[in-house]
Write a protein that holds these residues in place. Structure first.
Motif, PDB file in Angstrom:
ATOM      1  N   ASP A   1      -3.176  65.785   4.648  1.00 23.93           N
ATOM      2  CA  ASP A   1      -4.128  66.782   5.088  1.00 23.93           C
ATOM      3  C   ASP A   1      -5.265  66.095   5.839  1.00 23.93           C
ATOM      4  N   SER A   2      -6.053  66.863   6.542  1.00 19.38           N
ATOM      5  CA  SER A   2      -7.278  66.362   7.166  1.00 19.38           C
ATOM      6  C   SER A   2      -8.302  66.043   6.084  1.00 19.38           C
ATOM      7  N   ILE A   3      -9.206  65.141   6.395  1.00 17.10           N
ATOM      8  CA  ILE A   3     -10.272  64.800   5.451  1.00 17.10           C
ATOM      9  C   ILE A   3     -11.316  65.909   5.440  1.00 17.10           C
ATOM     10  N   ARG A   4     -11.768  66.262   4.237  1.00 15.33           N
ATOM     11  CA  ARG A   4     -12.847  67.239   4.054  1.00 15.33           C
ATOM     12  C   ARG A   4     -14.064  66.518   3.492  1.00 15.33           C
ATOM     13  N   SER A   5     -15.203  67.130   3.629  1.00 16.12           N
ATOM     14  CA  SER A   5     -16.436  66.486   3.156  1.00 16.12           C
ATOM     15  C   SER A   5     -16.429  66.240   1.648  1.00 16.12           C
ATOM     16  N   ASP A   6     -15.719  67.044   0.883  1.00 12.52           N
ATOM     17  CA  ASP A   6     -15.681  66.831  -0.569  1.00 12.52           C
ATOM     18  C   ASP A   6     -14.680  65.755  -1.003  1.00 12.52           C
ATOM     19  N   ASP A   7     -13.991  65.127  -0.045  1.00 12.10           N
ATOM     20  CA  ASP A   7     -13.052  64.038  -0.356  1.00 12.10           C
ATOM     21  C   ASP A   7     -13.745  62.690  -0.542  1.00 12.10           C
TER      22      ASP A   7
END
Length: 170
Positions: free
Chosen positions: A15-21
Motif C-alpha cells: 500500500d501507499s504510505i500514510r501519515s499514521d504509518d
C-alpha cells in the motif's frame, strides 16, 4: 484512498504510505539497522514527501505497516549521505534512488522485500536506472536483483557498504 498494489500471503498487501504509518516505520528501522545510527523521522518523511508514488508499505490484515520502502529521484554520481535532508526542489533525473527497504523480523523470509521491490519496479517506468547503497552485507541480495557494484559507499552507511546500480529495461 490509498492504492493496494499486490496481495501477499496471509492477508498482507502493499500500500501507499500514510501519515499514521510513521511510528511503525521508525520501529522497523530501529529493529533492522544495527550497524549505524537510524535516521531521524524528519529525514525519512522528507524522502516520502519528495516522491510518495515510489514509497510503499506492507500491511497486515489489521492495517499495520510491517515493512517499508522509500525511494526518490536522484541525479549525480554520489549518493546522499545517511540522515541528510535533501532539497525540496530536487530536479528529477533519470535515476531512482532506493533509499531504504526494511522488513520487520516478524515477516522475514515471507517475500515482503521482494514484493516491495516489484512494486517499485512497476512504479519506475520514467527512470532509466536505479541506485542504492547495500548495507549490512546485503550486496549479494541486490546482485540477485540485477544490481552491480559501483564503488564503496560513504562510511556513514557502515563498514562494507556498497553503492550499486541497476539499468532499468522497460
Amino acid at each position: 484512498m490509498a492504492r493496494r498494489f499486490l496481495t501477499l500471503v496471509f492477508g498482507m498487501f502493499i500500500d501507499s504510505i500514510r501519515s499514521d504509518d510513521w511510528p511503525h516505520i521508525v520501529a522497523i528501522q530501529a529493529q533492522v539497522y544495527t550497524e549505524f545510527e537510524p535516521e531521524r523521522l524528519c529525514v525519512l518523511q522528507q524522502k516520502w514527501q519528495l516522491s510518495p508514488e515510489t514509497c510503499f508499505v506492507v500491511r497486515n490484515e489489521l492495517g499495520q505497516a510491517l515493512a517499508y520502502l522509500l525511494s526518490h529521484p536522484w541525479q549525480g554520481d554520489s549518493p546522499p549521505h545517511l540522515d541528510q535532508t535533501l532539497s525540496t526542489e530536487l530536479v528529477k533525473g533519470d535515476c531512482l534512488y532506493l533509499h531504504d527497504l526494511a522488513v520487520s523480523p516478524t515477516l522475514k523470509g515471507q517475500g515482503a522485500g521482494k514484493a516491495l521491490f516489484a512494486a517499485l519496479l512497476n512504479a519506475a517506468d520514467e527512470f532509466s536506472k536505479m541506485q542504492l547503497i547495500a548495507v549490512q552485507n546485503a550486496s549479494s541480495y541486490w546482485q540477485k536483483h540485477q544490481f552491480i557494484r559501483l564503488k564503496s559507499a560513504p562510511t556513514c552507511y557502515g563498514s562494507g557498504a556498497q553503492l550499486m546500480e541497476r539499468v532499468l529495461n522497460h
